[in-house]
Design a protein around this motif. Structure first.
Motif, PDB file in Angstrom:
ATOM      1  N   HIS A 270       0.827  -1.208   0.000  1.00 31.33           N
ATOM      2  CA  HIS A 270       0.000   0.000   0.000  1.00 31.33           C
ATOM      3  C   HIS A 270       0.860   1.257   0.000  1.00 31.33           C
ATOM      4  O   HIS A 270       0.543   2.246  -0.676  1.00 31.33           O
ATOM      5  CB  HIS A 270      -0.934   0.005   1.213  1.00 31.33           C
ATOM      6  N   LEU A 271       1.950   1.244   0.753  1.00 29.53           N
ATOM      7  CA  LEU A 271       2.827   2.410   0.812  1.00 29.53           C
ATOM      8  C   LEU A 271       3.465   2.688  -0.547  1.00 29.53           C
ATOM      9  O   LEU A 271       3.554   3.840  -0.981  1.00 29.53           O
ATOM     10  CB  LEU A 271       3.916   2.187   1.854  1.00 29.53           C
ATOM     11  N   ILE A 272       3.902   1.624  -1.226  1.00 30.31           N
ATOM     12  CA  ILE A 272       4.520   1.795  -2.547  1.00 30.31           C
ATOM     13  C   ILE A 272       3.512   2.330  -3.551  1.00 30.31           C
ATOM     14  O   ILE A 272       3.800   3.262  -4.315  1.00 30.31           O
ATOM     15  CB  ILE A 272       5.123   0.459  -3.034  1.00 30.31           C
ATOM     16  N   LEU A 273       2.300   1.777  -3.549  1.00 32.71           N
ATOM     17  CA  LEU A 273       1.271   2.229  -4.483  1.00 32.71           C
ATOM     18  C   LEU A 273       0.872   3.677  -4.218  1.00 32.71           C
ATOM     19  O   LEU A 273       0.686   4.463  -5.156  1.00 32.71           O
ATOM     20  CB  LEU A 273       0.045   1.311  -4.404  1.00 32.71           C
ATOM     21  N   ASP A 274       0.775   4.056  -2.947  1.00 35.63           N
ATOM     22  CA  ASP A 274       0.443   5.441  -2.623  1.00 35.63           C
ATOM     23  C   ASP A 274       1.563   6.377  -3.044  1.00 35.63           C
ATOM     24  O   ASP A 274       1.317   7.479  -3.552  1.00 35.63           O
ATOM     25  CB  ASP A 274       0.195   5.579  -1.122  1.00 35.63           C
ATOM     26  N   PRO A 352     -14.348  -3.320 -18.741  1.00 37.47           N
ATOM     27  CA  PRO A 352     -12.974  -3.439 -18.232  1.00 37.47           C
ATOM     28  C   PRO A 352     -12.863  -4.462 -17.118  1.00 37.47           C
ATOM     29  O   PRO A 352     -13.809  -4.688 -16.355  1.00 37.47           O
ATOM     30  CB  PRO A 352     -12.679  -2.028 -17.710  1.00 37.47           C
ATOM     31  N   HIS A 353     -11.731  -5.096 -17.029  1.00 37.54           N
ATOM     32  CA  HIS A 353     -11.464  -6.057 -15.967  1.00 37.54           C
ATOM     33  C   HIS A 353     -10.010  -5.931 -15.543  1.00 37.54           C
ATOM     34  O   HIS A 353      -9.162  -5.466 -16.311  1.00 37.54           O
ATOM     35  CB  HIS A 353     -11.765  -7.485 -16.434  1.00 37.54           C
ATOM     36  N   ASN A 354      -9.739  -6.343 -14.334  1.00 35.27           N
ATOM     37  CA  ASN A 354      -8.396  -6.198 -13.770  1.00 35.27           C
ATOM     38  C   ASN A 354      -7.552  -7.420 -14.109  1.00 35.27           C
ATOM     39  O   ASN A 354      -7.925  -8.553 -13.802  1.00 35.27           O
ATOM     40  CB  ASN A 354      -8.483  -6.030 -12.255  1.00 35.27           C
ATOM     41  N   VAL A 355      -6.426  -7.185 -14.752  1.00 31.83           N
ATOM     42  CA  VAL A 355      -5.482  -8.251 -15.104  1.00 31.83           C
ATOM     43  C   VAL A 355      -4.244  -8.100 -14.234  1.00 31.83           C
ATOM     44  O   VAL A 355      -3.666  -7.006 -14.149  1.00 31.83           O
ATOM     45  CB  VAL A 355      -5.085  -8.176 -16.598  1.00 31.83           C
ATOM     46  N   ARG A 356      -3.841  -9.169 -13.575  1.00 34.71           N
ATOM     47  CA  ARG A 356      -2.662  -9.143 -12.712  1.00 34.71           C
ATOM     48  C   ARG A 356      -1.500  -9.845 -13.418  1.00 34.71           C
ATOM     49  O   ARG A 356      -1.425 -11.062 -13.441  1.00 34.71           O
ATOM     50  CB  ARG A 356      -2.954  -9.835 -11.393  1.00 34.71           C
ATOM     51  N   PRO A 357      -0.579  -9.093 -13.996  1.00 41.07           N
ATOM     52  CA  PRO A 357       0.584  -9.715 -14.630  1.00 41.07           C
ATOM     53  C   PRO A 357       1.437 -10.466 -13.608  1.00 41.07           C
ATOM     54  O   PRO A 357       1.501 -10.091 -12.431  1.00 41.07           O
ATOM     55  CB  PRO A 357       1.350  -8.520 -15.204  1.00 41.07           C
ATOM     56  N   LEU A 377       1.501  -4.824  -8.870  1.00 39.11           N
ATOM     57  CA  LEU A 377       0.972  -4.683  -7.514  1.00 39.11           C
ATOM     58  C   LEU A 377      -0.529  -4.394  -7.501  1.00 39.11           C
ATOM     59  O   LEU A 377      -1.235  -4.847  -6.599  1.00 39.11           O
ATOM     60  CB  LEU A 377       1.705  -3.554  -6.785  1.00 39.11           C
ATOM     61  N   ALA A 378      -1.025  -3.622  -8.471  1.00 37.23           N
ATOM     62  CA  ALA A 378      -2.437  -3.208  -8.453  1.00 37.23           C
ATOM     63  C   ALA A 378      -3.241  -3.738  -9.631  1.00 37.23           C
ATOM     64  O   ALA A 378      -4.454  -3.593  -9.667  1.00 37.23           O
ATOM     65  CB  ALA A 378      -2.536  -1.687  -8.413  1.00 37.23           C
ATOM     66  N   GLY A 379      -2.576  -4.341 -10.608  1.00 38.62           N
ATOM     67  CA  GLY A 379      -3.282  -4.851 -11.778  1.00 38.62           C
ATOM     68  C   GLY A 379      -3.432  -3.801 -12.862  1.00 38.62           C
ATOM     69  O   GLY A 379      -3.259  -2.602 -12.625  1.00 38.62           O
ATOM     70  N   MET A 380      -3.764  -4.264 -14.060  1.00 36.55           N
ATOM     71  CA  MET A 380      -3.973  -3.376 -15.189  1.00 36.55           C
ATOM     72  C   MET A 380      -5.429  -3.409 -15.625  1.00 36.55           C
ATOM     73  O   MET A 380      -6.022  -4.492 -15.726  1.00 36.55           O
ATOM     74  CB  MET A 380      -3.092  -3.778 -16.371  1.00 36.55           C
ATOM     75  N   GLY A 381      -6.008  -2.249 -15.859  1.00 34.64           N
ATOM     76  CA  GLY A 381      -7.379  -2.185 -16.357  1.00 34.64           C
ATOM     77  C   GLY A 381      -7.408  -2.556 -17.831  1.00 34.64           C
ATOM     78  O   GLY A 381      -7.029  -1.759 -18.680  1.00 34.64           O
ATOM     79  N   SER A 382      -7.834  -3.758 -18.136  1.00 37.04           N
ATOM     80  CA  SER A 382      -7.789  -4.271 -19.504  1.00 37.04           C
ATOM     81  C   SER A 382      -9.196  -4.400 -20.073  1.00 37.04           C
ATOM     82  O   SER A 382     -10.180  -4.465 -19.336  1.00 37.04           O
ATOM     83  CB  SER A 382      -7.093  -5.641 -19.523  1.00 37.04           C
ATOM     84  N   ILE A 383      -9.285  -4.397 -21.399  1.00 37.78           N
ATOM     85  CA  ILE A 383     -10.562  -4.612 -22.072  1.00 37.78           C
ATOM     86  C   ILE A 383     -10.392  -5.716 -23.105  1.00 37.78           C
ATOM     87  O   ILE A 383      -9.304  -5.916 -23.646  1.00 37.78           O
ATOM     88  CB  ILE A 383     -11.085  -3.321 -22.737  1.00 37.78           C
TER      89      ILE A 383
END
Length: 425
Positions: A270-274, A352-357, A377-383
């Motif tokens: 969470h700290l890294i993402l913020d 859209p859906h969340n993709v976690r590489p 860490l947070a996923g990519m909003g993919s379509i």
């Protein structure tokens, strides 16, 4: 830039070997045809050209340069907004840049409006369940402050962090990520909070209409926010120094790499993402294919009569009044750095859906920091159908008079491919 070299037992025996990876842990095979092309000749340029032709045929869709039609804009001098404004680019800034070039007798015939014109947003953050955020909220409530981090907080944290960026090596992964902050540390300019522009305008209106008591209270909370932001900036500075001097030089497979990877996906996530959300654009997602308020609304912060109500008028002014023939707009190959928003109303039609590489070892050996990349860490909003959003975006730009696009973020294809059948060949 640092160069990480790992020598295997085979390399030490002067043997040459090829390692082939699909790019997706779920895609496996026992044979991989067309892995290596060997060509011999005396002209290296001719060899490269011939190799590209062969590779293009194998890809099924790519074309070598000789078979492509080059855009007419390449025959003219042009200007890109990036080095002048980074993502703080605005209509007023574009006009000023073009006018200054014209005044110097080097009028640009094409202009690239780089990253900063799109409507983007962050996922809801900070995470309300994060322990550090709960502590911060209790402190704010004890002082009767707003539970939302204000502009004063973000600005103070950014200023404190900028002082540490002057000595950061731009060739490191940290330097690449905080390119805008490094530049700001040299020029003293503020890091842009462009996606918050519209909210800031509404807050400004609220302040102007507030009572004297409310204004005094606002000054008090802004002062506390400034102190909190400064302290946060100092903590972030220590983190950047530690990362740049200890984590970044560590090679893939080292104990330091494994330790930080566990922390990044655990207590530090969470700290890294913020941190990335506050200081960069890399965790932002597209919320609308149309231009943001710096190009579509007359902002009190932009002192120009030409800041019109839509991008079409901005492009029209560039062409009719400033002599620009071609206007090109930037966008990411994923729509934006972290894809599209899963929450935005205008994006829902794209499903859209969340993709976690999940970066594969072959990718991590080249760039270990991919393990804690924001979209990991947070996923990519993919379509599912990227052509749908491309068509809508390009149609909008075309109707505004834009003549082309600059597509960026290609490096993310291999990373996203780890969760979608493999990367680019």
């Amino acid at each position: 830039a640092r160069f990480k070299q790992q020598r295997s037992a085979r390399q030490q025996r002067n043997e040459l070997f090829i390692k082939v990876a699909s790019g997706d842990r779920a895609i496996r095979g026992s044979s991989f045809p067309s892995v290596l092309l060997v060509a011999v000749g005396t002209d290296p340029y001719a060899l490269v050209d011939a190799a590209i032709v062969k590779a293009a045929k194998l890809s099924g869709t790519a074309k070598p340069l000789a078979q492509k039609e080059l855009p007419a804009s390449l025959d003219h001098f042009g200007w890109c907004s990036w080095d002048a404004f980074y993502s703080s680019v605005s209509a007023a800034g574009i006009f000023t840049g073009v006018q200054s070039l014209k005044a110097g007798n080097t009028p640009p015939k094409f202009v690239i409006i780089d990253d900063g014109w799109q409507q983007t947003d962050l996922d809801p953050y900070p995470d309300p369940n994060a322990m550090y955020y709960k502590v911060e909220q209790k402190f704010r409530k004890s002082l009767s402050m707003s539970d939302v981090r204000g502009e004063a907080f973000l600005e103070a944290a950014s200023k404190a962090l900028r002082r540490a960026m002057k000595d950061l090596d731009e060739g490191t992964s940290a330097g690449a990520m905080f390119q805008e902050l490094i530049e700001a540390s040299k020029t003293g300019s503020n890091v842009d909070l462009h996606a918050l522009a519209l909210e800031h305008e509404s807050k400004l209106a609220e302040r102007n209409n507030a009572s004297i008591t409310d204004r005094v209270k606002r000054r008090w909370t802004d002062g506390i926010d400034t102190v909190l932001g400064f302290l946060m900036g100092k903590i972030q500075t220590l983190f950047v120094y530690y990362y740049d001097n200890v984590v970044d030089p560590a090679s893939h497979g080292s104990w330091m790499y494994h330790l930080f990877a566990k922390l990044a996906h655990g207590p530090l996530r969470h700290l890294i993402l913020d941190f990335i959300a506050d200081q960069t654009n890399f965790s932002r997602r597209l919320t609308n294919v149309q231009a943001n308020s710096k190009f579509s609304l007359e902002s009190p912060g932009l002192k120009s009569p030409y800041v019109s109500e839509n991008l079409k008028d901005v492009v029209g002014h560039l062409k009719s009044d400033l002599g620009v023939d071609y206007v090109i707009c930037w966008h990411g190959i994923l729509a934006y750095w972290s894809g599209v928003s899963m929450e935005a109303e205008m994006m829902k039609k794209y499903s859209p859906h969340n993709v976690r590489p999940d970066p594969v070892p072959a990718l991590l050996r080249v760039e270990p920091s991919m393990k804690w990349n924001p979209i990991v860490l947070a996923g990519m909003g993919s379509i599912y159908d990227p052509y749908h959003i491309y068509n809508d975006m390009h149609k909008y730009l075309s109707e505004c008079g834009v003549t082309g696009v600059k597509v960026d973020c290609q490096a993310g294809i291999n990373l996203v491919g780890t969760a979608g059948g493999g990367g680019a060949s």
